[in-house]
Write a protein that holds these residues in place. Structure first.
Motif, PDB file in Angstrom:
ATOM      1  N   THR A 100      -3.599  -6.611   6.588  1.00 57.24           N
ATOM      2  CA  THR A 100      -3.286  -5.516   5.666  1.00 57.24           C
ATOM      3  C   THR A 100      -2.882  -6.110   4.323  1.00 57.24           C
ATOM      4  OG1 THR A 100      -2.115  -3.398   5.479  1.00 57.24           O
ATOM      5  CG2 THR A 100      -0.809  -5.294   6.200  1.00 57.24           C
ATOM      6  N   PHE A 101      -2.835  -5.257   3.301  1.00 54.74           N
ATOM      7  CA  PHE A 101      -2.420  -5.685   1.969  1.00 54.74           C
ATOM      8  C   PHE A 101      -1.095  -5.042   1.611  1.00 54.74           C
ATOM      9  CE2 PHE A 101      -2.546  -5.116  -2.753  1.00 54.74           C
ATOM     10  CZ  PHE A 101      -2.368  -6.455  -3.063  1.00 54.74           C
ATOM     11  N   ASP A 102      -0.114  -5.876   1.281  1.00 58.67           N
ATOM     12  CA  ASP A 102       1.206  -5.445   0.830  1.00 58.67           C
ATOM     13  C   ASP A 102       1.138  -5.315  -0.687  1.00 58.67           C
ATOM     14  OD1 ASP A 102       3.793  -5.412  -0.206  1.00 58.67           O
ATOM     15  OD2 ASP A 102       4.605  -6.746   1.323  1.00 58.67           O
ATOM     16  N   SER A 103       0.981  -4.065  -1.165  1.00 58.03           N
ATOM     17  CA  SER A 103       0.776  -3.826  -2.590  1.00 58.03           C
ATOM     18  C   SER A 103       2.045  -3.987  -3.412  1.00 58.03           C
ATOM     19  CB  SER A 103       0.181  -2.430  -2.796  1.00 58.03           C
ATOM     20  OG  SER A 103       1.019  -1.445  -2.229  1.00 58.03           O
ATOM     21  N   THR A 104       3.212  -3.972  -2.774  1.00 55.10           N
ATOM     22  CA  THR A 104       4.464  -4.201  -3.498  1.00 55.10           C
ATOM     23  C   THR A 104       4.595  -5.662  -3.889  1.00 55.10           C
ATOM     24  OG1 THR A 104       5.577  -2.406  -2.321  1.00 55.10           O
ATOM     25  CG2 THR A 104       6.978  -4.058  -3.366  1.00 55.10           C
ATOM     26  N   VAL A 108      -1.407 -10.548   1.095  1.00 58.45           N
ATOM     27  CA  VAL A 108      -2.161 -10.218   2.297  1.00 58.45           C
ATOM     28  C   VAL A 108      -1.343 -10.683   3.492  1.00 58.45           C
ATOM     29  CG1 VAL A 108      -4.242 -10.755   3.628  1.00 58.45           C
ATOM     30  CG2 VAL A 108      -4.394 -10.357   1.156  1.00 58.45           C
ATOM     31  N   VAL A 109      -1.257  -9.857   4.523  1.00 58.64           N
ATOM     32  CA  VAL A 109      -0.559 -10.240   5.745  1.00 58.64           C
ATOM     33  C   VAL A 109      -1.558 -10.204   6.898  1.00 58.64           C
ATOM     34  CG1 VAL A 109       1.327  -9.729   7.337  1.00 58.64           C
ATOM     35  CG2 VAL A 109       1.608  -9.278   4.880  1.00 58.64           C
ATOM     36  N   ILE A 110      -1.584 -11.283   7.666  1.00 62.28           N
ATOM     37  CA  ILE A 110      -2.447 -11.374   8.843  1.00 62.28           C
ATOM     38  C   ILE A 110      -1.567 -11.484  10.079  1.00 62.28           C
ATOM     39  CG2 ILE A 110      -4.272 -12.676  10.021  1.00 62.28           C
ATOM     40  CD1 ILE A 110      -5.049 -13.809   7.257  1.00 62.28           C
ATOM     41  N   ALA A 111      -1.811 -10.619  11.057  1.00 60.64           N
ATOM     42  CA  ALA A 111      -1.173 -10.728  12.376  1.00 60.64           C
ATOM     43  C   ALA A 111      -2.221 -11.224  13.360  1.00 60.64           C
ATOM     44  CB  ALA A 111      -0.609  -9.389  12.819  1.00 60.64           C
TER      45      ALA A 111
END
Length: 247
Positions: free
Chosen positions: A109-113, A117-120
């Protein structure tokens, strides 16, 4: 196989998939929506090897897509690559390994704050623990901070990941192998190039699998859909509310 799609604005989507007609290579294609129809450009290979567990997100700040996947051509390492859309085509930078071990069940997902980019993923090189890592896009490349686990016993599976833009948090839904495969969720906080997690919360006290997750920005809620193995495998959904580092 392993198809994933993301909307990038301007009536366009990008699909990442494993092309079984071409040696299972990792491939992407741009789709253009017009009314109730969609047309596609020419598919482009981003990994000339079997690409498994493809996951895709759109970095709206840098206007790039990021695909995370298991690279079967490189010891099943967790790998990511940045794509740039131009018209109906897409081009890619150089792939970057983010986990030098067998990695699977990717979600991204992309953390727009924080513009991250975060990958799990499941780190099979570390007891199959649920793990996450923060990536920073620069041009056509991506760099990563240190990985952090969101569970430290048993195996995670079926990861799904979303960004809660109201609270500035990511939420991971997963199957907790240390707790009878219960459906479980946990809240993550990005700080710089690191991520930390709150306490996991069970949302379904029976075996659960095949999670999908989305953020409802109107109602400021997370919605998780899943297969409830403990209830005749029925498709089921539940609403989650993030508060601080919990849900």
């Amino acid at each position: 196989n392993y198809n994933r799609v993301v909307y990038i604005g301007n009536d366009k989507v990008v699909v990442a998939y494993q092309d079984v007609s071409n040696s299972s290579y990792g491939t992407a294609v741009v789709g253009t929506i017009s009314g109730t129809s969609i047309s596609f450009g020419t598919p482009v290979v981003y990994e000339s090897a079997s690409s498994v567990y493809n996951a895709i997100t759109y970095d709206s700040t840098n206007e790039r897509v990021v695909i995370a996947y298991q690279d079967a051509g490189n010891s099943d390492y967790g790998t990511a690559i940045v794509g740039t859309v131009s018209g109906t085509s897409i081009s890619f930078g150089t792939a970057v390994v983010f986990e030098s071990a067998n990695s699977n069940n990717m979600a991204v997902t992309f953390d727009s704050t924080n513009d991250k980019v975060v990958i799990a993923y499941v780190d099979s090189g570390n007891s199959s623990y649920g793990t996450a890592i923060v990536g920073t896009v620069s041009g056509t490349s991506i760099s990563f901070g240190s990985a952090a686990t969101f569970m430290t016993s048993g195996a995670a599976n079926h990861n799904a990941l979303v960004y809660d833009s109201t609270n500035g948090k990511v939420v991971v839904a997963y199957q907790d192998g240390s707790n009878s495969n219960y459906g479980t969720a946990v809240v993550g906080t990005v700080s710089g190039t690191s991520i930390s997690f709150g306490t996991p919360v069970v949302f379904n006290s029976s075996a659960s699998s095949y999670f999908g997750i989305v953020y409802d920005s109107t109602n400021e809620k997370v919605v998780i859909a899943y297969k409830d193995d403990g209830n005749s495998n029925y498709g089921t959904a539940i609403v989650g509310t993030v508060s601080g580092t919990s849900i």
